[in-house]
Design an enzyme around this catalytic site. Structure first.
Site, PDB file in Angstrom:
ATOM      1  N   ASP A 164       0.649  -1.121  -0.134  1.00 16.03           N
ATOM      2  CA  ASP A 164       0.041  -0.046  -0.132  1.00 16.03           C
ATOM      3  C   ASP A 164       0.831   1.153  -0.094  1.00 16.03           C
ATOM      4  O   ASP A 164       2.161   1.190  -0.278  1.00 16.03           O
ATOM      5  CB  ASP A 164      -0.945   0.020   1.150  1.00 16.03           C
ATOM      6  CG  ASP A 164      -2.344   0.512   0.820  1.00 16.03           C
ATOM      7  OD1 ASP A 164      -2.442   1.421   0.092  1.00 16.03           O
ATOM      8  OD2 ASP A 164      -3.331  -0.013   1.274  1.00 16.03           O
ATOM      9  N   THR A 165       0.253   2.493   0.186  1.00 17.33           N
ATOM     10  CA  THR A 165       0.760   3.551   0.109  1.00 17.33           C
ATOM     11  C   THR A 165       2.164   3.714   1.093  1.00 17.33           C
ATOM     12  O   THR A 165       2.322   3.245   2.256  1.00 17.33           O
ATOM     13  CB  THR A 165      -0.079   4.709   0.655  1.00 17.33           C
ATOM     14  OG1 THR A 165      -1.263   4.626   0.003  1.00 17.33           O
ATOM     15  CG2 THR A 165       0.524   6.192   0.880  1.00 17.33           C
ATOM     16  N   VAL A 166       3.334   4.460   0.362  1.00 18.39           N
ATOM     17  CA  VAL A 166       4.571   4.507   1.016  1.00 18.39           C
ATOM     18  C   VAL A 166       4.574   6.113   1.571  1.00 18.39           C
ATOM     19  O   VAL A 166       3.677   7.019   1.173  1.00 18.39           O
ATOM     20  CB  VAL A 166       5.507   4.376   0.435  1.00 18.39           C
ATOM     21  CG1 VAL A 166       5.707   3.078  -0.350  1.00 18.39           C
ATOM     22  CG2 VAL A 166       5.692   5.487  -0.859  1.00 18.39           C
TER      23      VAL A 166
END
Length: 337
Positions: A164-166
């Protein structure tokens, strides 16, 4: 005999995370170590966007229509500047565009309303106008992203079983100013045009500095920098990063920051939502300073790294087993830096 030189404290604290993960992969934490050591929040995010295994930039998940739509955000505690872009398909580094949007004076010079978020063709035109490197949308699609698309489309696996999002956060201990940012390709098989929490003010990231009046005309300061990953819609509903930051900054009773975050998650997050995040918090009064790094999530693995005042990088391989956990269905870890 000459005296050994005393290495001065590093003033720029920085922490990064590689996104909520469904399974343990030690290579991700080593990538976090590398990214954490390369410089600023902006540089860390652009490095993430170059590494295929992370869900941002090159290697982003594909939409249901087999396209890449990237999103990114940036925030600075200085003037509470914020910028975000979404549904971008032709830019190598959306995080750089988000930061540029946050700091641009173009609208102010013309007495126009400064937008916080640009999406789709408008965001892409803005990138071209400001000379950011662009590409054909196909150049952002990796073989791994194609394989993931086929796997999740035909086997009907849960889309949150992927990366998912970093995110990246920083605080300067001299100025007490902070920066934070995120970059994401969104969830695999997302509907075209869907925007996640990264683009929403207060949900994906938050950086704020506050000054407090003390007795005898003295002042203390507290700064928090925080970013999140996970189920975007749930993070948006919770106003996740701003909500946590506000409770931390409002605390005057000396409650442990981990407990403040714990109570927020219990109250605001939906039980079925997957989430994760990291935060840096610095308290300063006269010559005294305390620094705390926190990592919190309910995913199986959240890789992270922090560069502290000694300029050394610490790697964190935070794991959580939902089948063998305490009453809280999440984990919070706190470290003094």
């Amino acid at each position: 005999m000459s005296r050994p030189k005393i290495k001065p404290d590093c003033t720029e604290l920085i922490a990064v995370h590689g996104g909520a993960c469904a399974k343990y992969d030690p290579s991700l934490s080593e990538d976090c170590r590398y990214v954490c050591g390369t410089g600023s929040v902006e540089k860390a995010l652009t490095d993430f966007e170059r590494i295929e295994k992370f869900n941002c930039g090159f290697g982003s998940h594909l939409t249901i229509d087999q396209e890449v739509e990237c999103e990114a955000s940036y925030m600075s505690s200085k003037n509470m500047s914020f910028g975000a872009v979404g549904a971008m398909s032709n830019v190598f580094h959306p995080s750089r565009v988000a930061r540029h949007l946050a700091h641009s004076n173009w609208w102010k010079q013309r007495r126009l309303l400064h937008p916080l978020i640009l999406v789709g063709r408008g965001a892409e035109k803005y990138a071209v106008k400001n000379d950011f490197p662009t590409c054909n949308p196909e150049e952002l699609i990796s073989n791994a992203a194609k394989d993931s698309y086929e796997k999740y489309l035909h086997r009907m696996l849960h889309p949150y079983d992927t990366h998912d999002t970093v995110g990246a956060i920083s605080i300067n201990t001299n100025t007490m100013e902070a920066e934070s940012g995120t970059s994401s390709g969104g969830i695999v098989l997302k509907h075209s045009g869907r925007l996640g929490h990264s683009c929403v003010y207060g949900s994906g990231t938050w950086s704020e500095r506050r000054q407090y009046e003390e007795p005898f005309d003295q002042f203390s300061e507290r700064t928090i920098s925080i970013c999140s990953t996970g189920h975007g819609e749930s993070l948006v509903k919770a106003d996740f990063c701003r909500g946590i930051a506000t409770r931390v900054l409002d605390d005057e009773e000396g409650i442990m920051y981990s407990e403040i975050i714990r109570e927020f998650i219990r109250e605001k997050m939906e039980p079925s939502a997957r989430f994760g995040g990291i935060a840096l918090i610095v308290d300063k009064f006269k010559e005294r300073m305390s620094l705390e790094f926190l990592i919190f999530h309910n995913c199986r693995y959240l890789p992270a790294a922090v560069r502290g005042r000694n300029n050394q990088i610490r790697v964190f391989e935070s794991k959580f087993d939902p089948d063998n956990c305490t009453d809280d269905k999440f984990v919070i870890e706190s470290f003094n830096m």
